[in-house]
Design a protein around this motif. Structure first.
Motif, PDB file in Angstrom:
ATOM      1  N   ALA A   1       0.825  -1.207   0.000  1.00 37.90           N
ATOM      2  CA  ALA A   1       0.000   0.000   0.000  1.00 37.90           C
ATOM      3  C   ALA A   1       0.863   1.262   0.000  1.00 37.90           C
ATOM      4  O   ALA A   1       0.524   2.273  -0.625  1.00 37.90           O
ATOM      5  N   TYR A   2       1.999   1.196   0.691  1.00 43.19           N
ATOM      6  CA  TYR A   2       2.918   2.336   0.708  1.00 43.19           C
ATOM      7  C   TYR A   2       3.451   2.621  -0.698  1.00 43.19           C
ATOM      8  O   TYR A   2       3.522   3.775  -1.124  1.00 43.19           O
ATOM      9  N   VAL A   3       3.807   1.577  -1.420  1.00 42.30           N
ATOM     10  CA  VAL A   3       4.299   1.749  -2.792  1.00 42.30           C
ATOM     11  C   VAL A   3       3.213   2.344  -3.678  1.00 42.30           C
ATOM     12  O   VAL A   3       3.465   3.274  -4.463  1.00 42.30           O
ATOM     13  N   LEU A   4       1.998   1.833  -3.576  1.00 42.35           N
ATOM     14  CA  LEU A   4       0.904   2.329  -4.414  1.00 42.35           C
ATOM     15  C   LEU A   4       0.514   3.758  -4.067  1.00 42.35           C
ATOM     16  O   LEU A   4       0.049   4.510  -4.933  1.00 42.35           O
ATOM     17  N   ALA A   5       0.695   4.150  -2.811  1.00 44.13           N
ATOM     18  CA  ALA A   5       0.301   5.493  -2.388  1.00 44.13           C
ATOM     19  C   ALA A   5       1.373   6.538  -2.650  1.00 44.13           C
ATOM     20  O   ALA A   5       1.058   7.709  -2.903  1.00 44.13           O
TER      21      ALA A   5
ATOM     22  N   PHE B   1       3.955   5.007 -11.199  1.00 43.70           N
ATOM     23  CA  PHE B   1       4.585   4.144 -12.188  1.00 43.70           C
ATOM     24  C   PHE B   1       3.523   3.652 -13.151  1.00 43.70           C
ATOM     25  O   PHE B   1       2.314   3.692 -12.858  1.00 43.70           O
ATOM     26  N   ARG B   2       3.986   3.220 -14.299  1.00 43.89           N
ATOM     27  CA  ARG B   2       3.079   2.768 -15.336  1.00 43.89           C
ATOM     28  C   ARG B   2       2.341   1.508 -14.882  1.00 43.89           C
ATOM     29  O   ARG B   2       2.944   0.569 -14.362  1.00 43.89           O
ATOM     30  N   GLY B   3       1.041   1.504 -15.071  1.00 40.89           N
ATOM     31  CA  GLY B   3       0.232   0.338 -14.729  1.00 40.89           C
ATOM     32  C   GLY B   3      -0.315   0.335 -13.314  1.00 40.89           C
ATOM     33  O   GLY B   3      -0.949  -0.637 -12.907  1.00 40.89           O
ATOM     34  N   LYS B   4      -0.087   1.427 -12.559  1.00 37.33           N
ATOM     35  CA  LYS B   4      -0.579   1.440 -11.171  1.00 37.33           C
ATOM     36  C   LYS B   4      -2.109   1.371 -11.122  1.00 37.33           C
ATOM     37  O   LYS B   4      -2.679   0.655 -10.290  1.00 37.33           O
ATOM     38  N   GLY B   5      -2.761   2.108 -12.013  1.00 39.94           N
ATOM     39  CA  GLY B   5      -4.222   2.068 -12.047  1.00 39.94           C
ATOM     40  C   GLY B   5      -4.744   0.689 -12.414  1.00 39.94           C
ATOM     41  O   GLY B   5      -5.752   0.224 -11.863  1.00 39.94           O
TER      42      GLY B   5
ATOM     43  N   MET C   1      -7.157  -1.770 -10.156  1.00 41.93           N
ATOM     44  CA  MET C   1      -8.387  -2.335 -10.713  1.00 41.93           C
ATOM     45  C   MET C   1      -8.374  -3.854 -10.612  1.00 41.93           C
ATOM     46  O   MET C   1      -9.400  -4.488 -10.298  1.00 41.93           O
ATOM     47  N   ALA C   2      -7.207  -4.459 -10.846  1.00 41.07           N
ATOM     48  CA  ALA C   2      -7.103  -5.916 -10.729  1.00 41.07           C
ATOM     49  C   ALA C   2      -7.361  -6.358  -9.292  1.00 41.07           C
ATOM     50  O   ALA C   2      -8.008  -7.392  -9.053  1.00 41.07           O
ATOM     51  N   PHE C   3      -6.857  -5.590  -8.327  1.00 38.62           N
ATOM     52  CA  PHE C   3      -7.116  -5.915  -6.925  1.00 38.62           C
ATOM     53  C   PHE C   3      -8.613  -5.916  -6.634  1.00 38.62           C
ATOM     54  O   PHE C   3      -9.116  -6.801  -5.928  1.00 38.62           O
TER      55      PHE C   3
END
Length: 278
Positions: free
Chosen positions: A94-98, A102-106, A110-112
């Motif tokens: 979650a820290y990395v995503l927040a 980076f490319r593909g984060k969205g 969505m996959a999650f």
């Protein structure tokens, strides 16, 4: 225009809340009441909403005729381990995503979310074959791995929302003072996010504690069974042991009630923080 009396509206709300509370709490009351009834009074008619005498025979038979203590210990070990590991991994992801772009984060987010809509039993066949090959069937460690895999995605989504509510300036100030990014995470952000971490841990613990389908499929021996599988064992084709099953249900509910009672302050704060941004 219709004049509405505030006192009348308050009374209506109170009555509505009382009705809702009775409907919600009555099944719990009935389970607890049944657990203290002797076997001769459980199925008696007319129904009594207060027993003539209280008995502990259901609780005694629960431990004397079954390995309920072992089931309880297994549930505590499996749920605690799965909740701890899933929360730690979700905290880092979650820290990395927040904090990083980076490319593909969205697409990852969505996959999650999409994976949460897929029933777990769809993957049961391949999962069972894989665990059989790895020797993890009828193994508590294998059950922990499954529960971590199930809870980690939604936990990441939860904690990502909590990270979004923590200002970047806190972390940047710590890094200016000489902290590495990892040190700033554990020394600055984690203490601030304690409510969110506690709420996520309890979410993972309760989900693992109550899970039945995978536990019944992957665990066979009594020495490795968890509480949900034990409760399922009280139901047979021709009989339901209401007394011991009610006693087991009471003992199953108590740990989660105690956990929520002691951690309610952090849970409310965590859920409130995760629901807002800014």
């Amino acid at each position: 225009m219709i004049n509405r009396d505030p006192r009348a509206l308050t009374i209506v709300k109170i009555i509505g809340l009382l009705i809702w509370m009775i409907i919600t709490l009555f099944p719990l009351y009935w389970i607890a009441l049944t657990s203290f009834k002797p076997a001769s009074q459980i199925a008696e008619y007319p129904v009594r909403y207060w027993p003539r005498e209280f008995s502990l025979e259901n609780y005694m038979s629960l431990f004397q005729k079954s390995q309920f203590g072992t089931y309880l210990l297994n549930s505590i070990i499996v749920s605690s381990a799965a909740a701890t590991v899933a929360t730690l991994i979700a905290l880092l992801s979650a820290y990395v995503l927040a904090r990083f772009s980076f490319r593909g984060k969205g697409t990852i987010m969505m996959a999650f979310l999409v994976t949460q809509m897929i029933p777990a039993f769809i993957a049961l066949g391949p999962l069972y074959q894989m665990f059989t090959g790895l020797g993890l069937v009828d193994n508590r460690f294998g059950l922990v791995l499954v529960y971590v895999a199930i809870t980690i995605l939604f936990s990441t989504i939860m904690l990502r929302g909590f990270f979004d509510n923590v200002p970047d300036s806190l972390e940047e100030a710590a890094m200016v003072d000489g902290c590495s990014r990892f040190t700033a995470l554990w020394r600055v952000l984690v203490p601030v996010m304690t409510p969110g971490i506690v709420a996520t841990f309890i979410f993972n613990f309760v989900n693992s504690w109550n899970e039945l389908f995978l536990a019944v499929t992957l665990i066979n021996s009594d020495s490795n069974k968890t509480i949900p599988t034990a409760l399922n064992g009280f139901i047979s084709s021709f009989n339901i042991e209401w007394g011991p099953m009610s006693a087991a249900a009471v003992l199953t509910i108590l740990p989660t009630m105690v956990m929520f009672a002691f951690a309610s302050r952090w849970i409310v704060a965590g859920l409130t923080a995760g629901a807002t941004k800014g």
